[in-house]
Design an enzyme around this catalytic site. Structure first.
Site, mmCIF file in Angstrom:
data_model
loop_
_atom_site.group_PDB
_atom_site.id
_atom_site.type_symbol
_atom_site.label_atom_id
_atom_site.label_comp_id
_atom_site.label_asym_id
_atom_site.label_seq_id
_atom_site.Cartn_x
_atom_site.Cartn_y
_atom_site.Cartn_z
ATOM 1 N N GLU A 1 37.274 32.345 48.825
ATOM 2 C CA GLU A 1 38.049 31.968 47.619
ATOM 3 C C GLU A 1 39.215 31.050 48.044
ATOM 4 O OE1 GLU A 1 40.458 35.312 46.347
ATOM 5 O OE2 GLU A 1 40.531 34.596 44.265
ATOM 6 N N LYS B 1 36.894 31.844 37.958
ATOM 7 C CA LYS B 1 37.101 33.300 38.086
ATOM 8 C C LYS B 1 37.495 33.916 36.746
ATOM 9 C CE LYS B 1 39.765 36.451 41.113
ATOM 10 N NZ LYS B 1 40.702 36.427 42.266
ATOM 11 N N CYS C 1 36.047 36.869 44.318
ATOM 12 C CA CYS C 1 36.893 37.993 44.742
ATOM 13 C C CYS C 1 36.869 39.194 43.799
ATOM 14 C CB CYS C 1 38.317 37.513 44.994
ATOM 15 S SG CYS C 1 39.241 38.729 45.955
#
Ligand code: CDV
Length: 369
Positions: free
Chosen positions: A64, A147, A217
Site C-alpha cells: 500500500e 481503498k 490493507c
C-alpha cells in the site's frame, strides 16, 4: 485445455487444470522514512522487480502507498501533505513523474504489476488511497481500485505521543467498488470471447484469463470485500498493506498481550488469520505484501508478507522486515475444488438471511430480557 483428472479426483468429480500455473512475486519493502527521497524508494522497488524478473515472475505485487513513508500517521497540510500524492497525466498513472520508471520497467519485462500509491485526481483534486493493476504484456492499466475501508480517525489524538492514523482525514472512501477483472495472458490458452465459448457454463468456468481482485490493507479484515470478489469467481486476490505493530489508542490493548513486543505478534497473527481464512472461504490464492520495519526510528510496521493458496495455506512467507521478494509458482486450476464443492455458492448460499449485511452498518443488539 490441458485439463487433467487424477484417479482419485476423477472419482470425486474434481478437476485440476495444469495450464493455469503462473509464477508470482510479492515485493515487501522495509522502512521508508520521512526524509527518504522518493527516488530512493522507487530504486528499491525497481531492484525487487529485477529480482522478480530473474526468477521468472509474471506478476509483482507492491505494498500500500508503496514509494513513500506511511504519511497518514503525521499531521500535515498544504505542500507538506501534497508531496506524498501522485498526479496522473490525463488520468494515466503510467505517465506520472514519480511512478513512470516502474511502469517502464514492467513493460520492458512484460510483467504485470499491482502498484499502491496515494492518488490525487487531476480535475477535482480528490485524494484516494489507490492501487492499479498494470499488464506489462499489453501495456495497459487494466483496473484501478480505491481503498473502501479507511481506518483511524479524522481528528488527531489528543495525546501528543499517540500514533495517528489519519486516513479518514486525508482520503475519500473508494468509489470504485469491488470489481473483479481478468488479467490478460497471465496463463496460456485461456478461453476468450473469440472462441465463442459461453460464460458461466460448467465446462467454461475457471477457463478464461485469470480473475483478479484488489484490496488495500484494512479491507483484508472485512469478509464482505472478499465475498464481493468471491461472487465474481476471483482466483487471485492482491493486497498491499502498512500495518502498525503498536498503536494503543487506535487498536486498544489486549490484556493477554500487553507489551509492545507481544502486540506485534498479535498483529502478525491477525494479518495471517484474515488472509488465510478469506482465501480459503473464497477458494482463491492471495498475495499479501507489507511495507514494514521501523519507520523514522519509532513507528513499527509488521512484515509477514505472504502468498496463500486457495486452501488457506501459506506457500511463501517473508522472513525479514526489510526489502524482500517472496516468490511462488501457483496453480489457479486448484481453485476449482473449493468453488465446486464446499464453497459452491450457487448451491449453498442463503441470501434470504443475509440482508442485514448490506442494510445495516453498526450493531443493533437484541431486546433486553
Ligand atoms: N493501513 C491500514 O489500513 N492499517 C490498518 C491498521 C490501522 C489496523 C490495518 O488494517 O492494517
Amino acid at each position: 485445455m490441458g485439463s487433467v483428472q487424477t484417479n482419485d479426483g476423477a472419482s470425486a468429480g474434481l478437476t485440476a487444470d495444469s495450464t493455469r500455473k503462473v509464477i508470482v512475486a510479492g515485493a515487501q519493502l522495509g522502512a521508508i522514512n520521512v526524509d527518504t527521497p522518493r527516488s530512493e524508494g522507487i530504486q528499491r522497488m525497481l531492484k525487487l522487480m529485477d529480482d522478480a524478473h530473474s526468477q521468472k515472475a509474471k506478476l509483482i505485487v507492491y505494498p500500500e502507498i508503496a514509494p513513500v513513508t506511511f504519511f497518514p500517521r503525521h499531521i500535515l497540510e498544504g505542500e507538506e501533505l501534497e508531496q506524498y500524492f501522485e498526479r496522473e497525466v490525463d488520468g494515466d498513472p503510467t505517465q506520472s513523474t514519480n511512478l513512470k520508471p516502474l511502469f517502464d520497467k514492467a513493460r520492458e519485462y512484460k510483467m504485470d504489476m499491482y502498484l499502491g500509491y496515494a492518488e490525487c485526481t487531476g480535475d477535482e483534486h480528490v485524494h484516494y488511497n489507490t492501487c492499479v493493476y498494470y499488464s506489462g504484456q499489453i501495456d495497459k492499466v487494466v483496473s484501478k481500485y480505491r481503498k473502501v475501508h479507511l481506518p483511524g480517525t479524522f481528528e488527531p489524538y489528543e495525546r501528543k505521543d499517540a500514533t495517528n492514523q489519519l486516513e479518514k482525514r486525508y482520503f475519500k472512501p473508494g468509489d470504485l467498488g469491488f470489481e473483479a477483472f481478468r488479467a490478460p495472458n497471465l496463463v496460456p490458452d485461456a478461453l476468450t470471447k473469440k472462441s465463442g465459448a459461453k460464460l458461466n457454463e460448467p465446462d467454461t468456468l475457471g477457463k478464461g484469463d485469470p480473475i483478479v481482485g484488489m484490496i488495500i490493507c484494512n479491507d483484508r479484515r472485512w469478509p464482505e470485500a472478499w465475498r464481493a470478489y468471491g461472487l465474481q469467481g476471483v482466483e487471485l486476490m492482491l493486497c498491499g498493506y502498512n500495518t502498525t505493530a503498536w498503536a494503543p489508542e487506535l487498536l486498544g490493548v489486549n490484556s493477554k498481550v500487553p507489551t509492545k513486543e507481544k502486540t506485534k505478534t498479535e498483529a502478525l497473527f491477525h494479518n495471517k488469520l484474515c488472509v488465510t481464512y478469506n482465501s480459503y472461504a473464497n477458494s482463491c490464492f492471495s498475495i499479501n505484501v507489507a511495507k514494514c520495519g521501523m519507520e523514522d526510528g519509532k513507528y513499527p510496521l509488521i512484515g509477514g508478507s505472504c502468498i496463500v493458496d486457495c486452501d488457506g495455506e501459506v506457500v511463501a512467507e517473508a522472513s525479514t522486515e526489510e526489502d524482500e521478494l517472496i516468490v511462488a509458482e501457483i496453480d489457479l486450476g486448484m481453485c476449482r475444488r473449493g468453488k465446486e464443492k464446499v464453497f459452491a455458492f450457487e448451491k449453498h448460499r442463503r441470501i434470504e438471511h443475509y440482508g442485514r449485511i448490506s442494510e445495516q452498518t453498526g450493531v443493533r443488539e437484541p431486546e433486553f430480557l
